[in-house]
Structures are given as C-alpha cells and as structure tokens.
Scaffold this motif. Sequence first.
Motif, short mmCIF file in Angstrom:
data_model
loop_
_atom_site.label_atom_id
_atom_site.label_comp_id
_atom_site.label_asym_id
_atom_site.label_seq_id
_atom_site.Cartn_x
_atom_site.Cartn_y
_atom_site.Cartn_z
N ALA A 105 24.56 81.71 -35.98
CA ALA A 105 24.27 80.38 -36.52
C ALA A 105 22.91 80.33 -37.18
O ALA A 105 22.74 79.70 -38.24
N SER A 106 21.91 80.99 -36.61
CA SER A 106 20.56 80.95 -37.18
C SER A 106 20.50 81.72 -38.49
O SER A 106 19.75 81.35 -39.41
N SER A 107 21.27 82.79 -38.61
CA SER A 107 21.33 83.53 -39.87
C SER A 107 21.94 82.68 -40.96
O SER A 107 21.45 82.63 -42.09
N ALA A 108 23.03 81.98 -40.62
CA ALA A 108 23.67 81.09 -41.59
C ALA A 108 22.74 79.94 -41.96
O ALA A 108 22.66 79.53 -43.13
N ALA A 109 22.00 79.42 -40.98
CA ALA A 109 21.08 78.30 -41.24
C ALA A 109 19.94 78.74 -42.13
O ALA A 109 19.48 77.97 -42.99
N ALA A 110 19.47 79.97 -41.98
CA ALA A 110 18.38 80.47 -42.82
C ALA A 110 18.79 80.51 -44.28
O ALA A 110 18.03 80.14 -45.18
N VAL A 111 20.02 80.95 -44.53
CA VAL A 111 20.54 80.96 -45.90
C VAL A 111 20.67 79.54 -46.42
O VAL A 111 20.29 79.24 -47.56
N PHE A 112 21.18 78.65 -45.60
CA PHE A 112 21.34 77.25 -45.97
C PHE A 112 20.02 76.63 -46.37
O PHE A 112 19.95 75.83 -47.31
#
Length: 303
Positions: A149-156
């Motif tokens: 989730a944090s990896s996806a949030a960083a991209v977001f």
Amino acid sequence: MNKRSARRAPAGRSTTKPAASNPFAFIAAALLSAGSVAGIYLLFVRTTVGQLVGEGALREAELNETRISSGLQDFLDLLPLISAVLAAAFILFVTLARRRWTAAGIAVAAAIGANLTTQVLKEVLQRPELGVQTLGSNSLPSGHATLAASSAAAVFLVVSPRWRPLAAALGGSYAVVAGAATLINLWHRPADVMVAFLVVGTWTAIAGWVIMRVGTVWNVWSGFGEHWAASRVWPAGTAAVGLVIGLIAVLFVLVSTPTLSTPATSERLPLLYWAGLAMIISSGYVLTSLGTLLFARAARIRR
C-alpha cells in the motif's frame, strides 16, 4: 481593449484557486485514519468476539486451501522486491522527467514512515489471552500489506492530478491483492491488513498536504473529466465495490455469530473466511476512493 479583456490572465497562464489552502481536510483524514487503527485494534484484538472472527477466518482459510495459494505464496515472497522496484522506477521516472524532486523525497519519506510505524506497532501492541486458541504473538499490522500500500501511495503522491484517479484505482487494487494474499496464505488476519491500510492512509494524508503546498506549479487540473485517467468512474467504481463488499462482510459475520466459538470444519460454509476477504477488499477500496476525492478537491482548479 475592453475591461473584460484587460482582466484576463496573460497568455499561457490561468487563474487558479490555491492548492490545499486549508489543511483541515488532510488533518481530519490523518486523525480519522489513526483513530480507526485504534478502533480496529480494540475491536478485533482486545475483545473475544473480535479474536474469534479473526481466528475463524484463518482456520477456514486453512481448511479451504486451493491451488491458488501456492501461486500467491510466490507472489508474497517476491512482494517486497516487486513493490520496491515498481515504486522506485516510477518515482525516478517522474522525478527526472518532471523535476519533482521535493515531492519524490516526501513520498519516499512517507512510505518509510508507514513501514516503520507498522514495525513499531507490532512490538508495542499486545494481544491479550481471552480464551481463544490463537497465536500468542501480535501480528497487527501486516508488514507485507503496508509495503504494498505504501508503494502504491508513493506513486499516487507524485503523479499529477489528472492521473491520480487512475493511479489510485490501480494502486489500491495492487494493495488489496497483496493484503488478500496474506490471509489466503495464512500469514495474517483480516484486521492486520485493514490496520496496515490505515497506517498508510495516515502517512499519505500528512505527506499529501505538504506535497500539495510545495508542488503548486503542477498540482493543477480542470477537474474530473478533463482526461480519461481523471474520469469519475475510478473513484465511483472503487467506492461502489468497497461499499457493496463491505455490506457482504457484515452480513457474513452476523450469520456466523452463532458458530463463532465452534471449531471450523470442512462441512461448514467458510463464511468467516469470505467475510475476512471482504473486509480487506472493502477497506482497501473505500480508502482508495476517499483518498482520490480528498486530493481531487485540494488540487488547484483552472478558471
């Protein structure tokens, strides 16, 4: 030149409203996420019924293992590498192509903060003995779900507003699959994954407000519909899936209540297992939709 022409902005520029001029929404989102972490911990770890729901989901998952489990096992083993490579590659591309150095640094810091918070909570939070046959150690929050989730949030965080709705839907789906895999493979209870999502949500809200304030040049758009990636379909779709699946989770738990204390058997419908999967899917997609709307409202609007 008439008065109307004189009031127009110079060519190549547009009048806008300030991005994230009021931090209240981001602060409220962070506090709500953090408060939900405490609420889920108290409900699913500190109460007998909550522990029974979590353990019931794990027992039924064990009794209903399928061939898909081995594939997801491989996915979970590679998840740290997959998440790190995908996030790093995309953030590096955006940073070099768009010169968003500050935003990239903040996004990475938020991801690191979320994962460190998860490890601290694992050590700080205790799982009391309430008469439920369970592992003695605390497994909340899920480290793998936090990482995904944090990896996806960083991209977001580093993409422009027009791409955020699509990035949220894809990233949220990735996190949901990773979280569901931890239950299917008997690594984590549903509550562990939900708390992981909320930890990431807390850090994303904090980092998001800072990025919206420092990235004033590129955090601008014309609103939903200006591009196919900015369609309202993305937040609406994730919200619809999250809410419907959430209702199913509640229904399955309520139906399972009379048998919560009864050991799971292969003859019994695995309602708690499906309820656990539904909780993970629902929480992931609801948070995805709310995050999309939060950032959409905070971005500057072209006039």
